[in-house]
Every structure is written in C-alpha cells, then in structure tokens.
Design a protein around this motif. Structure first.
Motif, mmCIF file in Angstrom:
data_model
loop_
_atom_site.group_PDB
_atom_site.id
_atom_site.type_symbol
_atom_site.label_atom_id
_atom_site.label_comp_id
_atom_site.label_asym_id
_atom_site.label_seq_id
_atom_site.Cartn_x
_atom_site.Cartn_y
_atom_site.Cartn_z
ATOM 1 N N VAL A 152 2.830 -13.015 -5.411
ATOM 2 C CA VAL A 152 3.122 -14.239 -4.670
ATOM 3 C C VAL A 152 4.646 -14.311 -4.592
ATOM 4 N N LEU A 153 5.172 -14.444 -3.387
ATOM 5 C CA LEU A 153 6.626 -14.397 -3.192
ATOM 6 C C LEU A 153 7.321 -15.627 -3.759
ATOM 7 N N ALA A 154 8.450 -15.373 -4.403
ATOM 8 C CA ALA A 154 9.270 -16.429 -5.006
ATOM 9 C C ALA A 154 10.563 -16.588 -4.210
ATOM 10 N N SER A 155 11.352 -17.551 -4.593
ATOM 11 C CA SER A 155 12.632 -17.819 -3.941
ATOM 12 C C SER A 155 13.494 -16.551 -3.905
ATOM 13 N N GLY A 156 14.092 -16.275 -2.772
ATOM 14 C CA GLY A 156 14.973 -15.121 -2.609
ATOM 15 C C GLY A 156 14.264 -13.839 -2.223
ATOM 16 N N GLU A 157 12.926 -13.819 -2.246
ATOM 17 C CA GLU A 157 12.211 -12.581 -1.940
ATOM 18 C C GLU A 157 11.923 -12.363 -0.453
ATOM 19 N N PRO A 158 11.623 -13.394 0.347
ATOM 20 C CA PRO A 158 11.445 -13.135 1.781
ATOM 21 C C PRO A 158 12.726 -12.519 2.371
ATOM 22 N N GLY A 159 12.563 -11.412 3.086
ATOM 23 C CA GLY A 159 13.697 -10.715 3.682
ATOM 24 C C GLY A 159 14.412 -9.760 2.742
ATOM 25 N N SER A 160 14.012 -9.703 1.472
ATOM 26 C CA SER A 160 14.674 -8.816 0.511
ATOM 27 C C SER A 160 14.068 -7.413 0.564
ATOM 28 N N THR A 161 14.744 -6.470 -0.064
ATOM 29 C CA THR A 161 14.298 -5.078 -0.107
ATOM 30 C C THR A 161 13.801 -4.738 -1.503
ATOM 31 N N ILE A 162 12.684 -4.026 -1.562
ATOM 32 C CA ILE A 162 12.178 -3.514 -2.838
ATOM 33 C C ILE A 162 12.248 -1.992 -2.787
ATOM 34 N N THR A 163 12.345 -1.371 -3.953
ATOM 35 C CA THR A 163 12.364 0.091 -4.036
ATOM 36 C C THR A 163 11.154 0.566 -4.816
ATOM 37 N N LEU A 164 10.417 1.482 -4.205
ATOM 38 C CA LEU A 164 9.262 2.121 -4.821
ATOM 39 C C LEU A 164 9.767 3.441 -5.385
ATOM 40 N N THR A 165 9.696 3.596 -6.701
ATOM 41 C CA THR A 165 10.346 4.722 -7.369
ATOM 42 C C THR A 165 9.343 5.778 -7.822
ATOM 43 N N ALA A 166 9.658 7.022 -7.498
ATOM 44 C CA ALA A 166 8.866 8.165 -7.931
ATOM 45 C C ALA A 166 9.707 9.014 -8.880
ATOM 46 N N SER A 167 9.047 9.796 -9.733
ATOM 47 C CA SER A 167 9.765 10.606 -10.717
ATOM 48 C C SER A 167 10.582 11.723 -10.078
ATOM 49 N N VAL A 168 10.172 12.190 -8.916
ATOM 50 C CA VAL A 168 10.907 13.213 -8.169
ATOM 51 C C VAL A 168 10.780 12.915 -6.680
ATOM 52 N N HIS B 75 0.886 -1.162 0.000
ATOM 53 C CA HIS B 75 0.000 0.000 0.000
ATOM 54 C C HIS B 75 0.928 1.217 0.000
ATOM 55 N N TRP B 76 0.869 2.037 -1.056
ATOM 56 C CA TRP B 76 1.855 3.105 -1.287
ATOM 57 C C TRP B 76 1.136 4.434 -1.476
ATOM 58 N N PHE B 77 1.594 5.461 -0.768
ATOM 59 C CA PHE B 77 1.001 6.792 -0.836
ATOM 60 C C PHE B 77 2.086 7.821 -1.117
ATOM 61 N N GLY B 78 1.793 8.819 -1.961
ATOM 62 C CA GLY B 78 2.746 9.885 -2.254
ATOM 63 C C GLY B 78 2.036 11.099 -2.806
ATOM 64 N N SER B 79 2.822 12.061 -3.268
ATOM 65 C CA SER B 79 2.285 13.296 -3.819
ATOM 66 C C SER B 79 1.673 13.056 -5.194
ATOM 67 N N SER B 80 0.527 13.663 -5.431
ATOM 68 C CA SER B 80 -0.135 13.511 -6.731
ATOM 69 C C SER B 80 0.623 14.216 -7.849
ATOM 70 N N SER B 81 1.648 15.002 -7.499
ATOM 71 C CA SER B 81 2.419 15.711 -8.528
ATOM 72 C C SER B 81 3.589 14.885 -9.054
ATOM 73 N N THR B 82 3.663 13.617 -8.698
ATOM 74 C CA THR B 82 4.751 12.752 -9.147
ATOM 75 C C THR B 82 4.202 11.564 -9.933
ATOM 76 N N THR B 83 5.072 10.897 -10.655
ATOM 77 C CA THR B 83 4.721 9.674 -11.372
ATOM 78 C C THR B 83 5.382 8.509 -10.641
ATOM 79 N N LEU B 84 4.620 7.476 -10.337
ATOM 80 C CA LEU B 84 5.143 6.308 -9.622
ATOM 81 C C LEU B 84 5.481 5.192 -10.601
ATOM 82 N N THR B 85 6.573 4.468 -10.314
ATOM 83 C CA THR B 85 6.980 3.317 -11.115
ATOM 84 C C THR B 85 7.013 2.095 -10.217
ATOM 85 N N ASN B 86 6.276 1.062 -10.607
ATOM 86 C CA ASN B 86 6.201 -0.162 -9.798
ATOM 87 C C ASN B 86 7.511 -0.926 -9.839
#
Length: 191
Positions: A69-85, A35-46
């Motif tokens: 659905v989590l695959a091998s190597g994903e439990p405990g890993s870090t993901i990055t939620l990217t915004a345009s600014v 669940h991801w929240f940010g400024s409406s003035s940015t573009t989000l990239t999954n």
C-alpha cells in the motif's frame, strides 16, 4: 469505493539493478503490485518495504510478485529490483485504487511452462473468486537464444505494459488487468 486502475510502468534490461517508476497518478493508500521476471541462475532481493506475495522458478526463469500500500512520497518514485548478478530481467508495476488493504491479493496461481518451449501461447491459470474482484495477469518468458516478439493479452483483459530486453536470449514481461465477477476467472490465453 469501487476498485479502479490507476496506472502502470515497466522496464526490461540486462542488469543487476532494474528500476521501475511508480506512476505519478498514484495516491497514498493505493495498492501497487510488481510482477518481476529474471534468470533462474540469479538471486533476487526485494526492495525495502515491499511484501513478497509469491516467488518461484519455472524452467530457466524466476518470477516474483511483490505488493504494498503506497505511503507518502512513493507515488512517482523509483524502486530498484536487485539481482545478485546482471541478467536479462523484465518487470511491471500496476497500481489500483480502492483495494481492500487487509487482503489486497486473493490468489496468485502461476502457470508452469516447460523450459525453452516453442509454444506461442501462455494460459492464465484458473481461479475461483468468492466476490467481484480487480484482477491482474502477468506473463514472463525467456528465450535461450532467439529474440521474442510481443505478447497479446487474452480477450477481455486490458494490456497496459510490455517490456522486452531486445537482445539475444530475451526476457519479456507483460501486464494486463480486468474486473471480474464472482466465480471462475482465467483459463484464457496470452498469445
């Protein structure tokens, strides 16, 4: 197998790359929801490999719901939620075990709140469940110039995460879950 809560994590910052760590207690085959929240003035990239279930703009805030659905190597890993600014963002990831992998999400029904509202409550939208289900509820809010205080989940929900940017014009997000029987769920208030 009954559906059960596994774990969750959250983060909030004024950044273009918000990171979340998938709980280490998760296992291959568990279902994760972001669940991801940010400024409406940015573009989000999954992040790669995540399916977007829902997105929208409410007032000065954009929200997005992602899952996988989590695959091998994903439990405990870090993901990055990217915004345009860089912008004030808040996000939570929740993990459940025993979720039907073909239809892991039955419904997302966002509640619109007027921009810069001073209301102290956010009402969960109502949904009708055709069978017993494991339910997630999240709330995100932004304040244009003032700091926000903590958010409390509705009665009967277990709040597991809360993230606050803690700077003027805060972005705050919170995540809760509950098991629900078939029938109506929601219509209750975050405060």
């Amino acid at each position: 197998m009954a559906v059960s809560y596994v774990g969750s994590a959250s983060n909030a910052a004024n950044t273009a790359g918000l990171t979340l760590t998938i709980p280490a207690a998760a296992q291959v085959g568990d279902h994760a929801v972001v669940h991801w929240f940010g400024s409406s003035s940015t573009t989000l990239t999954n992040p790669s490999g995540w399916t977007q279930y829902d997105t929208g703009t409410i007032g000065n805030m954009i929200y997005r719901v992602l899952h996988k659905v989590l695959a091998s190597g994903e439990p405990g890993s870090t993901i990055t939620l990217t915004a345009s600014v860089a912008n004030k963002q808040a996000a939570s990831v929740g993990v459940a075990r025993g979720v039907d992998s073909t239809t892991p999400i039955a419904a997302v029904t966002p509640a619109e709140v007027a921009a810069n509202t001073t209301s102290a409550t956010r009402t969960n939208p109502s949904a009708t469940l055709s069978a017993a289900a494991f339910c997630w509820s999240s709330v995100g809010t932004r304040a244009a110039t003032t700091s926000l205080t903590g958010i409390t989940a509705p009665s009967g929900w277990t709040e597991v995460q809360e993230a606050l940017t803690a700077i003027s014009g805060d972005c705050c997000g919170a995540l809760a879950y509950r098991a629900a029987s078939a029938g109506s769920v929601g219509g209750d208030d975050w405060t």
